[in-house]
Design a protein around this motif. Structure first.
Motif, PDB file in Angstrom:
ATOM      1  N   LYS A 188      -6.618  -3.120  -5.500  1.00 20.51           N
ATOM      2  CA  LYS A 188      -6.421  -4.346  -4.721  1.00 20.51           C
ATOM      3  C   LYS A 188      -7.558  -4.476  -3.716  1.00 20.51           C
ATOM      4  CE  LYS A 188      -1.406  -4.185  -5.311  1.00 20.51           C
ATOM      5  NZ  LYS A 188      -0.073  -4.149  -4.651  1.00 20.51           N
ATOM      6  N   MET A 189      -8.077  -5.688  -3.605  1.00 27.59           N
ATOM      7  CA  MET A 189      -9.264  -5.908  -2.793  1.00 27.59           C
ATOM      8  C   MET A 189      -8.925  -6.445  -1.407  1.00 27.59           C
ATOM      9  SD  MET A 189     -11.427  -4.789  -4.916  1.00 27.59           S
ATOM     10  CE  MET A 189     -12.960  -5.162  -4.050  1.00 27.59           C
ATOM     11  N   MET A 190      -9.590  -5.889  -0.399  1.00 24.50           N
ATOM     12  CA  MET A 190      -9.470  -6.365   0.966  1.00 24.50           C
ATOM     13  C   MET A 190     -10.395  -7.565   1.186  1.00 24.50           C
ATOM     14  SD  MET A 190     -10.154  -4.234   4.510  1.00 24.50           S
ATOM     15  CE  MET A 190      -9.198  -2.840   3.910  1.00 24.50           C
ATOM     16  N   THR A 191     -11.622  -7.443   0.665  1.00 22.86           N
ATOM     17  CA  THR A 191     -12.575  -8.556   0.623  1.00 22.86           C
ATOM     18  C   THR A 191     -13.194  -8.545  -0.769  1.00 22.86           C
ATOM     19  OG1 THR A 191     -14.529  -7.324   1.350  1.00 22.86           O
ATOM     20  CG2 THR A 191     -13.076  -8.186   3.073  1.00 22.86           C
ATOM     21  N   ASP A 192     -14.230  -9.338  -0.979  1.00 21.49           N
ATOM     22  CA  ASP A 192     -14.783  -9.429  -2.323  1.00 21.49           C
ATOM     23  C   ASP A 192     -15.369  -8.113  -2.827  1.00 21.49           C
ATOM     24  OD1 ASP A 192     -16.772  -9.547  -0.444  1.00 21.49           O
ATOM     25  OD2 ASP A 192     -18.026 -10.980  -1.529  1.00 21.49           O
ATOM     26  N   VAL A 193     -15.847  -7.255  -1.932  1.00 21.23           N
ATOM     27  CA  VAL A 193     -16.439  -5.990  -2.367  1.00 21.23           C
ATOM     28  C   VAL A 193     -15.773  -4.760  -1.748  1.00 21.23           C
ATOM     29  CG1 VAL A 193     -18.705  -7.002  -2.840  1.00 21.23           C
ATOM     30  CG2 VAL A 193     -18.198  -6.112  -0.554  1.00 21.23           C
ATOM     31  N   VAL A 194     -14.771  -4.963  -0.902  1.00 19.56           N
ATOM     32  CA  VAL A 194     -14.126  -3.843  -0.211  1.00 19.56           C
ATOM     33  C   VAL A 194     -12.682  -3.694  -0.694  1.00 19.56           C
ATOM     34  CG1 VAL A 194     -13.478  -2.852   2.010  1.00 19.56           C
ATOM     35  CG2 VAL A 194     -15.569  -4.224   1.817  1.00 19.56           C
ATOM     36  N   PRO A 195     -12.377  -2.591  -1.394  1.00 18.41           N
ATOM     37  CA  PRO A 195     -11.004  -2.405  -1.873  1.00 18.41           C
ATOM     38  C   PRO A 195     -10.110  -1.767  -0.809  1.00 18.41           C
ATOM     39  CG  PRO A 195     -12.359  -0.608  -2.655  1.00 18.41           C
ATOM     40  CD  PRO A 195     -13.273  -1.529  -1.879  1.00 18.41           C
ATOM     41  N   TYR A 196      -8.810  -2.036  -0.930  1.00 24.21           N
ATOM     42  CA  TYR A 196      -7.844  -1.269  -0.147  1.00 24.21           C
ATOM     43  C   TYR A 196      -7.813   0.155  -0.699  1.00 24.21           C
ATOM     44  CZ  TYR A 196      -5.872  -5.484   2.007  1.00 24.21           C
ATOM     45  OH  TYR A 196      -5.695  -6.630   2.733  1.00 24.21           O
ATOM     46  N   THR A 197      -7.372   1.087   0.113  1.00 24.88           N
ATOM     47  CA  THR A 197      -7.227   2.458  -0.363  1.00 24.88           C
ATOM     48  C   THR A 197      -6.293   2.482  -1.562  1.00 24.88           C
ATOM     49  OG1 THR A 197      -7.573   3.335   1.867  1.00 24.88           O
ATOM     50  CG2 THR A 197      -6.539   4.800   0.265  1.00 24.88           C
ATOM     51  N   PHE A 198      -6.728   3.110  -2.633  1.00 26.87           N
ATOM     52  CA  PHE A 198      -5.963   3.108  -3.883  1.00 26.87           C
ATOM     53  C   PHE A 198      -4.788   4.083  -3.801  1.00 26.87           C
ATOM     54  CE2 PHE A 198      -5.164   4.792  -8.171  1.00 26.87           C
ATOM     55  CZ  PHE A 198      -4.836   3.611  -8.825  1.00 26.87           C
ATOM     56  N   ARG A 199      -3.640   3.629  -4.287  1.00 29.86           N
ATOM     57  CA  ARG A 199      -2.476   4.502  -4.450  1.00 29.86           C
ATOM     58  C   ARG A 199      -1.941   4.338  -5.857  1.00 29.86           C
ATOM     59  NH1 ARG A 199       3.283   4.709  -4.245  1.00 29.86           N
ATOM     60  NH2 ARG A 199       3.991   6.713  -3.391  1.00 29.86           N
ATOM     61  N   GLN A 200      -1.794   5.445  -6.560  1.00 28.26           N
ATOM     62  CA  GLN A 200      -1.365   5.384  -7.952  1.00 28.26           C
ATOM     63  C   GLN A 200       0.097   4.971  -8.088  1.00 28.26           C
ATOM     64  OE1 GLN A 200      -1.937   4.590 -10.919  1.00 28.26           O
ATOM     65  NE2 GLN A 200      -3.320   6.319 -11.404  1.00 28.26           N
ATOM     66  N   ASP A 201       0.402   4.249  -9.160  1.00 25.90           N
ATOM     67  CA  ASP A 201       1.779   3.916  -9.481  1.00 25.90           C
ATOM     68  C   ASP A 201       2.565   5.192  -9.744  1.00 25.90           C
ATOM     69  OD1 ASP A 201       3.957   2.030 -10.592  1.00 25.90           O
ATOM     70  OD2 ASP A 201       3.565   3.387 -12.271  1.00 25.90           O
ATOM     71  N   ALA A 202       3.765   5.269  -9.202  1.00 21.77           N
ATOM     72  CA  ALA A 202       4.546   6.513  -9.286  1.00 21.77           C
ATOM     73  C   ALA A 202       4.899   6.884 -10.715  1.00 21.77           C
ATOM     74  CB  ALA A 202       5.815   6.386  -8.438  1.00 21.77           C
TER      75      ALA A 202
END
Length: 483
Positions: free
Chosen positions: A82-96
């Motif tokens: 999931k992206m915070m801005t066009d080139v900056v992603p949110y910290t990734f968390r894997q699906d459980a």
């Protein structure tokens, strides 16, 4: 089917296999997530993720296949970036669910399971440009050798292989939360959905995840221990720095310094009337002298989360009104924990808590009639929920399910009196919640958060005898931060 898939695309060429074996002999194996060779401080040999061995992951897959219909197919996608801005992603968390089955902590993959071929993983491919900017990620080789998949292919081959597998299956199960167009757009999948042959895989995975193994229980104990230590330090910190934002920062710092990868959720730090907002998250006010602060916090340790709440007056002294209401919530918490044992249900414990709190609110003059519907405005929440890889874990499992050893739940009675309360004014704007994690055992229960104080005399002693002094540095810092 297995032979057909192998004929369509051999798993690896001889040249690739030789190259991979040579790669594996390196001292450090970099596959985009920790391994025993790259992170010996985190993993032991034979573990795919810290604390969980390859054998345990393989056992999970076997148990899922036992629940899957004979001609059924399971499709579980990794969580999206999931992206915070066009080139900056949110910290990734894997699906459980994806993590529970594969052990892969990275995005871009797809796990497919059936009785015919076991676990097949479709893995993303990277170019040198991607590696330069993002680092290495797990591919087909890692899926086979590290994650112990039975089959593995690059994601670019999915459209060649998966449609035929889908057509040969009578029932499809997928993770709707992470469903991706890579398979949703396949004609074979669309036809199966039109024929009502597609259901959510959580029907099975939540059943599997409900009862924690010995290894999972240890991770949950450790996660709870980190959160308890962090909250204890934050309580000590609160007398000198009674600001919601500072307390939120403090608890996250303490969790991360003890090894947690992230917070389980944005900390709830409600001072005064903010504590009566159940999921308050602004955390931007100063806690007034004499007010309560309610902190609901939890952290995540190698895929397993904690969740606990304490309420206290940072000034170090409960008022008479606060003490009356707090004691009611505390006694309800303790009595409900006593009910936690094999065979009990969350629903039964909840009903007991409602009866106890109704009577208590009536005696304190908060409710005119103990049967009044206004009770649900004072406490609209359940007494607890399942806990595990997610905060509200195993949502497909009802609260009327008899508890079994290995299940972890929360016990969290509370009261949330609005500021506009028209009853006794002395209680207006008070929010209290006391939440503990409870592991169901063969003989009863184990309170995983038992190390954090909740008795009034314990809390007052902690705040008045162990808190940081109001040093000149601390006072100047507070003035500067609020000017």
């Amino acid at each position: 089917m297995q032979n057909l898939v192998q004929k369509l695309l051999p798993r690896t060429t001889f040249k690739q296999a030789v190259a991979f074996r040579a790669y594996c002999t390196n001292k450090i194996l970099d596959i985009g997530q920790p391994t025993a060779s790259s992170h010996p401080q985190l993993l032991n040999e034979g573990e795919i993720t810290p604390g969980i061995t390859a054998e345990e992951y393989i056992t999970r897959r076997k148990r899922l296949l036992e629940l899957l219909p004979q001609n059924g197919l399971a499709i579980i996608a990794a969580a999206p970036v999931k992206m915070m801005t066009d080139v900056v992603p949110y910290t990734f968390r894997q699906d459980a669910d994806y993590l529970y089955i594969t052990g892969c902590l990275q995005p871009g993959g797809l796990a497919v399971m059936s009785h015919e071929f076991g676990l097949c993983m479709f893995m993303p491919e990277t170019k040198p440009y991607d590696v330069l900017w993002q680092g290495k990620i797990a591919g087909v080789d890692a899926a086979l050798e590290f994650f112990k998949a039975d089959q593995a292919y690059p994601m670019t081959k999915l459209r060649e292989i998966l449609p035929d597998i889908i057509r040969r299956s009578s029932k499809l199960f997928h993770n709707s939360n992470t469903a991706t167009s890579t398979y949703l757009d396949l004609e074979a999948f669309r036809k199966a959905a039109e024929n009502n042959c597609v259901k959510d895989i959580s029907l099975f995975t939540h059943e599997l995840r409900l009862i924690k193994s010995t290894a999972e229980q240890k991770l949950m104990r450790d996660s709870a221990s980190i959160a308890c230590q962090a909250l204890l330090q934050t309580m000590i910190h609160s007398k000198t720095y009674p600001h919601e934002s500072m307390l939120s920062a403090k608890v996250e710092y303490e969790c991360r310094m003890r090894g947690a990868q992230r917070m389980a959720f944005n900390p709830v730090v409600g001072g005064g009337c903010n504590g009566s907002v159940i999921h308050y998250s602004r955390n931007d006010q100063k806690v007034r002298d004499g007010d309560f602060v309610l902190m609901d916090v939890g952290c995540e340790l190698h895929g397993y989360v904690s969740d606990l709440t304490r309420t206290w007056p940072p000034c170090g002294k409960f008022s008479a009104t606060q003490e009356e209401l707090y004691e009611l919530i505390l006694q309800t918490n303790k009595e409900c924990i006593k009910l936690c044992k094999p065979g009990a249900t969350i629903l039964e414990i909840h009903n007991y808590s409602v009866e106890t709190l109704r009577k208590g609110f009536k005696e304190l003059g908060i409710l005119q009639n103990w049967k009044s519907d206004f009770y649900h405005h004072l406490n609209p929440t359940s007494i607890g929920h399942y806990l595990g890889m997610d905060v509200h874990d195993c949502a497909r499992v009802g609260y009327d399910r008899p508890l079994k050893p290995g299940v972890v739940i929360t016990i969290e009675p509370g009261v949330y009196v609005p500021s506009s309360f028209e009853g006794s004014e002395r209680f207006a704007g008070i929010g209290i919640r006391i939440e503990d994690e409870v592991l169901i055992t063969e003989s009863g229960h184990e309170v995983l958060t038992g190390s954090i104080p909740k008795e009034i005399n314990q809390i007052e002693s902690l705040l008045n005898n162990f808190c940081f002094g109001s040093t000149m540095h601390g006072l100047n810092f507070m003035k500067a931060s609020t000017s």
